[in-house]
Design a protein around this motif. Structure first.
Motif, short mmCIF file in Angstrom:
data_model
loop_
_atom_site.label_atom_id
_atom_site.label_comp_id
_atom_site.label_asym_id
_atom_site.label_seq_id
_atom_site.Cartn_x
_atom_site.Cartn_y
_atom_site.Cartn_z
N LEU A 224 34.30 39.08 27.36
CA LEU A 224 35.40 39.00 28.33
C LEU A 224 34.88 38.31 29.59
N ASN A 225 35.61 37.36 30.10
CA ASN A 225 35.13 36.57 31.24
C ASN A 225 35.93 36.73 32.52
N SER A 226 37.23 36.87 32.44
CA SER A 226 38.03 37.01 33.66
C SER A 226 38.47 38.47 33.78
N ILE A 227 38.03 39.10 34.86
CA ILE A 227 38.14 40.55 35.00
C ILE A 227 38.82 40.92 36.31
N ILE A 228 39.71 41.92 36.23
CA ILE A 228 40.29 42.53 37.42
C ILE A 228 39.62 43.90 37.59
N VAL A 229 39.08 44.17 38.75
CA VAL A 229 38.48 45.47 39.05
C VAL A 229 39.47 46.22 39.94
N VAL A 230 39.85 47.42 39.52
CA VAL A 230 40.82 48.23 40.25
C VAL A 230 40.13 49.44 40.86
N SER A 231 40.34 49.63 42.15
CA SER A 231 39.82 50.81 42.84
C SER A 231 40.68 51.06 44.07
N SER A 232 40.30 52.04 44.85
CA SER A 232 41.01 52.32 46.10
C SER A 232 40.61 51.29 47.14
N PHE A 233 41.51 51.00 48.06
CA PHE A 233 41.28 49.94 49.05
C PHE A 233 40.00 50.15 49.85
N TYR A 234 39.68 51.39 50.20
CA TYR A 234 38.51 51.65 51.02
C TYR A 234 37.21 51.57 50.21
N HIS A 235 37.33 51.60 48.88
CA HIS A 235 36.17 51.54 48.00
C HIS A 235 35.86 50.10 47.56
N LEU A 236 36.82 49.20 47.67
CA LEU A 236 36.64 47.84 47.17
C LEU A 236 35.47 47.08 47.80
N PRO A 237 35.21 47.17 49.11
CA PRO A 237 34.06 46.44 49.66
C PRO A 237 32.73 46.82 49.00
N ARG A 238 32.54 48.10 48.75
CA ARG A 238 31.30 48.54 48.10
C ARG A 238 31.30 48.16 46.62
N ALA A 239 32.45 48.26 45.98
CA ALA A 239 32.55 47.85 44.58
C ALA A 239 32.20 46.37 44.43
N LYS A 240 32.65 45.55 45.37
CA LYS A 240 32.32 44.11 45.33
C LYS A 240 30.81 43.91 45.40
N LEU A 241 30.15 44.66 46.27
CA LEU A 241 28.69 44.55 46.38
C LEU A 241 28.00 44.94 45.07
N GLU A 242 28.40 46.08 44.52
CA GLU A 242 27.76 46.59 43.30
C GLU A 242 28.04 45.68 42.10
N PHE A 243 29.27 45.23 41.95
CA PHE A 243 29.60 44.36 40.82
C PHE A 243 28.92 43.00 40.97
N GLY A 244 28.72 42.58 42.21
CA GLY A 244 28.03 41.31 42.47
C GLY A 244 26.60 41.30 41.97
N ARG A 245 26.00 42.47 41.79
CA ARG A 245 24.63 42.55 41.26
C ARG A 245 24.58 42.07 39.81
N PHE A 246 25.65 42.30 39.06
CA PHE A 246 25.65 42.04 37.62
C PHE A 246 26.48 40.82 37.22
N TYR A 247 27.63 40.64 37.86
CA TYR A 247 28.58 39.62 37.43
C TYR A 247 28.34 38.30 38.16
N LYS A 248 27.42 37.52 37.63
CA LYS A 248 27.15 36.20 38.21
C LYS A 248 27.95 35.13 37.48
N ASP A 249 28.22 35.36 36.21
CA ASP A 249 28.81 34.33 35.36
C ASP A 249 30.26 34.61 34.98
N LYS A 250 30.88 35.57 35.61
CA LYS A 250 32.24 35.93 35.24
C LYS A 250 33.16 35.86 36.46
N SER A 251 34.43 35.67 36.19
CA SER A 251 35.43 35.61 37.25
C SER A 251 35.93 37.03 37.53
N LEU A 252 35.74 37.49 38.76
CA LEU A 252 36.16 38.84 39.15
C LEU A 252 37.23 38.76 40.23
#
Length: 191
Positions: free
Chosen positions: A128-156
């Motif tokens: 799977l290459n194009s992904i939507i990540v769903v979380s609470s608005f206040y959690h999204l900035p940290r989720a972006k940081l954490e997912f950025g560690r792994f998802y270099k080659d996928k569209s988030l």
């Protein structure tokens, strides 16, 4: 005496500087969570959505993305091991058919870093290459940081669940901000 005064002034300057840096970064965090997303999901079809469990409305948002054909698969990440698939289906009984074909539960993760890691393994395993990540608005900035560690080659794309901004306590925001700082520092020093 003179040396003590100089030391005290330096300590005071350091404390004030750290406090100002803390406030500036907090302002940046607030800017991120209160700036509305410009993501338009109407014109796109994504491979999958990943819901990070934790708050109300997140799973509901993920299921609606699946039901509205915005995504083809859904991963609910970080499900408590004591919660059964049957009990989740009971809460969303109008979507039982989706649970049988298109929804996977991930029960290993206990924090956002593990959510990102396990989700990455799931997306890679399912090609799977194009992904939507769903979380609470206040959690999204940290989720972006954490997912950025792994998802270099996928569209988030990061999407907020149907949160009520006005009902979120300052305490909850502050706790999440502390976690955001911890994650930022962890990435900065390469952990």
């Amino acid at each position: 005496m003179m040396l003590d005064k100089i030391k005290n002034k330096r300590v005071l300057v350091v404390i004030i500087s750290l406090f100002l840096l803390f406030l500036i970064y907090f302002s940046y965090y607030l800017y991120q969570i209160y700036t509305p997303s410009k993501t338009n999901l109407d014109n796109n079809n994504y491979d999958a959505a990943i819901v990070l469990t934790g708050d109300q409305f997140r799973i509901q948002k993920g299921i609606s993305l699946l039901r509205d054909n915005k995504v083809n698969r859904l991963l609910i990440s970080g499900v408590n091991k004591r919660i059964t698939k049957k009990s989740i289906i009971a809460k969303f009984s109008d979507s039982e058919d989706l649970f049988n074909c298109c929804i996977d539960l991930e029960m290993i993760s206990t924090n956002t870093f593990e959510n990102a890691k396990e989700s990455y393994m799931w997306t890679r395993g399912n090609k799977l290459n194009s992904i939507i990540v769903v979380s609470s608005f206040y959690h999204l900035p940290r989720a972006k940081l954490e997912f950025g560690r792994f998802y270099k080659d996928k569209s988030l794309i990061f999407v907020s669940a149907n949160d009520n901004l006005m009902k979120t306590s300052l305490k909850k925001l502050f706790i999440e901000y502390i976690k955001y700082i911890r994650t930022s520092l962890s990435i900065l020093i390469g952990l």
